[in-house]
Enzyme design. Structure first.
Site, short mmCIF file in Angstrom:
data_model
loop_
_atom_site.label_atom_id
_atom_site.label_comp_id
_atom_site.label_asym_id
_atom_site.label_seq_id
_atom_site.Cartn_x
_atom_site.Cartn_y
_atom_site.Cartn_z
N HIS A 124 -3.49 2.06 -1.84
CA HIS A 124 -4.72 2.85 -1.78
C HIS A 124 -5.42 2.85 -3.14
CE1 HIS A 124 -3.79 4.45 2.15
NE2 HIS A 124 -2.71 5.10 1.73
N HIS A 157 3.03 2.09 -1.40
CA HIS A 157 2.02 2.52 -0.42
C HIS A 157 0.81 3.14 -1.13
CE1 HIS A 157 0.59 4.22 3.43
NE2 HIS A 157 0.20 5.23 2.67
N GLU A 158 1.08 4.10 -1.98
CA GLU A 158 -0.01 4.79 -2.68
C GLU A 158 -0.73 3.84 -3.65
OE1 GLU A 158 -1.13 7.57 -1.67
OE2 GLU A 158 0.57 8.07 -0.40
#
Length: 181
Positions: A13, A9-10
């Site tokens: 980003h 997820h990170e």
């Protein structure tokens, strides 16, 4: 498992922010005190912390890991520094950066489910009769355990998954007709 999901997820980003030329100050997996970490060639601090139930990407211009903008620092930034800050990116770039994390999770889910489906496959119900209930239409039609249904209306079937509702109706009618209803 949670740390791997958080990392993906990170990283979503992170990779889109990098593509949009946003400077990343920290990439953290977990919260709390840092266990270990290192700096990469872009001077981003990669760190792993004690509580592995989350993570964050701290971008240039953020006041804290929760991405709260540092408004006092904005007034002191040069034009070159503003070009590296998330807050000064156009709306489309900010949307892309923010949505990249959830999109990365969707991609991860698709990859995992595809992998599981290819390894595990899907259920195929054999076209052999495994059980006959007493006094059922199948017993009255003199079907026996182990009988194999090979065709319905002269259409070959390989397994029960290939049956349609229409074929199921035909089977029911054949059974009913064979027991003289």
């Amino acid at each position: 498992i949670m740390s791997a999901i958080v990392f993906i997820h990170e990283f979503g980003h992170f990779i889109v922010a990098r593509a949009c030329k946003v400077k990343i100050e920290e990439f953290s997996i977990g919260f709390g005190k840092e266990i270990f970490g290192f700096y990469d060639r872009y001077n981003t601090r990669w760190k792993f912390c004690w509580l592995p139930f989350g993570g964050y990407v701290k971008m240039f211009g953020d006041a804290n890991p929760a991405s709260k903008p540092n408004f006092t620092a904005f007034n002191q930034m040069s034009e070159a520094e503003k070009k590296q800050s998330f807050v000064f990116k156009n709306v489309y770039q900010r949307i892309a950066i923010v949505s990249a994390g959830p999109i990365a999770n969707f991609i991860l889910a698709i990859i995992i489910l595809t992998f599981i489906f290819n390894i595990r496959g899907h259920n195929i119900v054999a076209n052999k009769i495994s059980d006959i209930k007493p006094n059922s239409p199948a017993e009255l039609a003199e079907l026996k355990k182990g009988d194999e249904i090979i065709a319905i209306n002269n259409k070959k079937i390989n397994n029960f998954n290939t049956l349609t509702k229409k074929n199921q109706l035909i089977i029911n009618l054949i059974i009913l007709k064979s027991i003289n209803f």
